[in-house]
Design a protein around this motif. Sequence first.
Motif, PDB file in Angstrom:
ATOM      1  N   THR A 162      53.395  53.202  32.869  1.00 53.01           N
ATOM      2  CA  THR A 162      52.394  53.781  31.956  1.00 53.01           C
ATOM      3  C   THR A 162      51.040  53.114  32.145  1.00 53.01           C
ATOM      4  N   LEU A 163      51.021  51.800  32.236  1.00 53.28           N
ATOM      5  CA  LEU A 163      49.761  51.083  32.391  1.00 53.28           C
ATOM      6  C   LEU A 163      49.128  51.372  33.752  1.00 53.28           C
ATOM      7  N   ILE A 164      49.943  51.444  34.786  1.00 53.67           N
ATOM      8  CA  ILE A 164      49.414  51.751  36.119  1.00 53.67           C
ATOM      9  C   ILE A 164      48.781  53.136  36.149  1.00 53.67           C
ATOM     10  N   GLU A 165      49.412  54.110  35.470  1.00 54.42           N
ATOM     11  CA  GLU A 165      48.844  55.463  35.422  1.00 54.42           C
ATOM     12  C   GLU A 165      47.515  55.482  34.667  1.00 54.42           C
ATOM     13  N   ARG A 166      47.411  54.702  33.601  1.00 48.92           N
ATOM     14  CA  ARG A 166      46.133  54.611  32.892  1.00 48.92           C
ATOM     15  C   ARG A 166      45.063  54.016  33.804  1.00 48.92           C
ATOM     16  N   LEU A 167      45.449  52.998  34.556  1.00 49.95           N
ATOM     17  CA  LEU A 167      44.502  52.365  35.475  1.00 49.95           C
ATOM     18  C   LEU A 167      44.054  53.339  36.565  1.00 49.95           C
ATOM     19  N   LYS A 168      44.964  54.154  37.065  1.00 48.35           N
ATOM     20  CA  LYS A 168      44.599  55.137  38.082  1.00 48.35           C
ATOM     21  C   LYS A 168      43.558  56.115  37.541  1.00 48.35           C
ATOM     22  N   ALA A 169      43.735  56.532  36.300  1.00 46.02           N
ATOM     23  CA  ALA A 169      42.759  57.438  35.677  1.00 46.02           C
ATOM     24  C   ALA A 169      41.405  56.749  35.552  1.00 46.02           C
ATOM     25  N   GLY A 170      41.418  55.504  35.080  1.00 39.58           N
ATOM     26  CA  GLY A 170      40.168  54.757  34.956  1.00 39.58           C
ATOM     27  C   GLY A 170      39.497  54.526  36.295  1.00 39.58           C
ATOM     28  N   LEU A 171      40.300  54.270  37.313  1.00 41.27           N
ATOM     29  CA  LEU A 171      39.763  54.043  38.665  1.00 41.27           C
ATOM     30  C   LEU A 171      39.055  55.293  39.190  1.00 41.27           C
ATOM     31  N   ALA A 172      39.627  56.463  38.928  1.00 42.43           N
ATOM     32  CA  ALA A 172      39.003  57.712  39.376  1.00 42.43           C
ATOM     33  C   ALA A 172      37.611  57.870  38.774  1.00 42.43           C
ATOM     34  N   ILE A 173      37.453  57.516  37.500  1.00 43.33           N
ATOM     35  CA  ILE A 173      36.133  57.596  36.861  1.00 43.33           C
ATOM     36  C   ILE A 173      35.199  56.557  37.474  1.00 43.33           C
ATOM     37  N   ALA A 174      35.726  55.346  37.661  1.00 41.14           N
ATOM     38  CA  ALA A 174      34.904  54.253  38.195  1.00 41.14           C
ATOM     39  C   ALA A 174      34.345  54.584  39.572  1.00 41.14           C
ATOM     40  N   LYS A 175      35.119  55.292  40.390  1.00 46.52           N
ATOM     41  CA  LYS A 175      34.658  55.662  41.732  1.00 46.52           C
ATOM     42  C   LYS A 175      33.553  56.710  41.670  1.00 46.52           C
ATOM     43  N   LYS A 176      33.660  57.628  40.710  1.00 42.22           N
ATOM     44  CA  LYS A 176      32.651  58.688  40.597  1.00 42.22           C
ATOM     45  C   LYS A 176      31.370  58.182  39.939  1.00 42.22           C
ATOM     46  N   TYR A 177      31.508  57.166  39.072  1.00 47.79           N
ATOM     47  CA  TYR A 177      30.354  56.619  38.351  1.00 47.79           C
ATOM     48  C   TYR A 177      30.251  55.121  38.639  1.00 47.79           C
ATOM     49  N   PRO A 178      29.706  54.771  39.797  1.00 49.17           N
ATOM     50  CA  PRO A 178      29.732  53.375  40.245  1.00 49.17           C
ATOM     51  C   PRO A 178      28.872  52.408  39.429  1.00 49.17           C
ATOM     52  N   ASN A 179      27.990  52.930  38.579  1.00 50.84           N
ATOM     53  CA  ASN A 179      27.163  52.049  37.749  1.00 50.84           C
ATOM     54  C   ASN A 179      27.816  51.729  36.405  1.00 50.84           C
ATOM     55  N   SER A 180      28.922  52.373  36.110  1.00 48.29           N
ATOM     56  CA  SER A 180      29.572  52.178  34.814  1.00 48.29           C
ATOM     57  C   SER A 180      30.319  50.849  34.764  1.00 48.29           C
ATOM     58  N   LYS A 181      30.155  50.137  33.636  1.00 50.66           N
ATOM     59  CA  LYS A 181      30.966  48.956  33.384  1.00 50.66           C
ATOM     60  C   LYS A 181      32.399  49.407  33.066  1.00 50.66           C
ATOM     61  N   ILE A 182      33.342  48.510  33.242  1.00 48.99           N
ATOM     62  CA  ILE A 182      34.744  48.805  32.927  1.00 48.99           C
ATOM     63  C   ILE A 182      35.252  47.731  31.987  1.00 48.99           C
ATOM     64  N   ILE A 183      35.687  48.143  30.795  1.00 54.15           N
ATOM     65  CA  ILE A 183      36.307  47.207  29.850  1.00 54.15           C
ATOM     66  C   ILE A 183      37.814  47.420  29.911  1.00 54.15           C
ATOM     67  N   VAL A 184      38.544  46.359  30.204  1.00 58.09           N
ATOM     68  CA  VAL A 184      40.006  46.421  30.161  1.00 58.09           C
ATOM     69  C   VAL A 184      40.441  45.688  28.895  1.00 58.09           C
ATOM     70  N   SER A 185      41.208  46.375  28.061  1.00 57.81           N
ATOM     71  CA  SER A 185      41.504  45.870  26.714  1.00 57.81           C
ATOM     72  C   SER A 185      42.994  45.693  26.501  1.00 57.81           C
ATOM     73  N   GLY A 186      43.412  44.455  26.255  1.00 53.92           N
ATOM     74  CA  GLY A 186      44.811  44.196  25.964  1.00 53.92           C
ATOM     75  C   GLY A 186      45.144  42.725  26.069  1.00 53.92           C
ATOM     76  N   GLY A 187      45.809  42.194  25.053  1.00 55.48           N
ATOM     77  CA  GLY A 187      46.218  40.798  25.050  1.00 55.48           C
ATOM     78  C   GLY A 187      47.718  40.654  25.282  1.00 55.48           C
ATOM     79  N   VAL A 188      48.406  40.049  24.329  1.00 52.01           N
ATOM     80  CA  VAL A 188      49.864  39.851  24.340  1.00 52.01           C
ATOM     81  C   VAL A 188      50.324  39.291  25.696  1.00 52.01           C
ATOM     82  N   PRO A 189      50.038  38.031  25.959  1.00 54.19           N
ATOM     83  CA  PRO A 189      50.367  37.461  27.268  1.00 54.19           C
ATOM     84  C   PRO A 189      51.866  37.352  27.527  1.00 54.19           C
ATOM     85  N   LYS A 190      52.228  37.573  28.764  1.00 57.55           N
ATOM     86  CA  LYS A 190      53.579  37.309  29.263  1.00 57.55           C
ATOM     87  C   LYS A 190      53.438  36.391  30.474  1.00 57.55           C
TER      88      LYS A 190
END
Length: 319
Positions: A162-190
């Motif tokens: 599930t997380l990898i699929e979310r990242l793939k979606a975010g990556l597609a946007i990041a490639k099309k909009y190279p000036n956009s910052k990317i915030i990755v949000s999530g704690g709960v360390p393992k």
Amino acid sequence: MYYYWHGGDIKKAETEIFKGITLKGKYDVVENAFIQATLIDPYSIDLKFSLASTQIIQKKIPDALQIYKQILHLDPNHFNTNLVYGVYSRINGDEKTYNRSIAKLKKIDSKKANEYLQKIKQTEETMEEKLNVEVPANLPANGHAIVILGYALGEDASMKPTLIERLKAGLAIAKKYPNSKIIVSGGVPKQGVTEADAMSKWLISQGIPKERILLESNSTDTVENGLFSTAILEKENIKDITLVTSASHIRRALTVFKEASDFYDKMNGKKSNRKFTNMVYLDYASLAEAQKVPNDEKLVIYRDLFRTSGIWQYPGLQR
């Protein structure tokens, strides 16, 4: 509550705390603890509210509504209880009780009631928004951020599909909009690795420059995703956001982020006019199916709206 936050031995809890009551999971533990607490101190409204919150988490709406009614018999002018009792009654199919509750709220505090009516209206509109499975068009070249929401890591700190699929979606946007910052949000360390750490590492491995990525690595749930990420948006003066998560999660996430943004505006005495778009990982059989909003989803959307707006699930203990 310690068991709720940290886990523990259910069998030990059954034997030592609940004297033979059979428990199925941590929410059973919390519910039974609050049931016992309300018997010990039947005067405490906070304990009753906490009990009802635990029942809402478990989607036991009729049980929770009965507890809210008890609170209102003791304190008819309890604003928060009138609010949640009305909204959850509406989700349960009782429009008359919702209307009576809204009328009561206006008598208790008309200004605050109207503020919540606006929040409810915004939430209803959010639930109708179109979900995007493709990269949105015409996003701004500057002042834009992609916010990718985390998902629980495996015990070995590996990312689940599930997380990898979310990242793939975010990556597609990041490639099309190279000036956009990317915030990755999530704690709960393992194993000492947070969701944000793992997400950042994956994006970098896909060719995203490290300096584009902003880590929000403290949140433990959607409400904290919204509040903590909004603090970053404020610091970076970002006004346009594309939120990326699963289709089953996006409406709740958008509701939380909009409410968090509104709160920061109120706190800072300004109007940021943030714009939110979305892109989702489609975790449904079809997009048509994903557009439907079942009552169980409405329940968690409103539950997290209330939490984000400042109403604690467990008064004095946990938002």
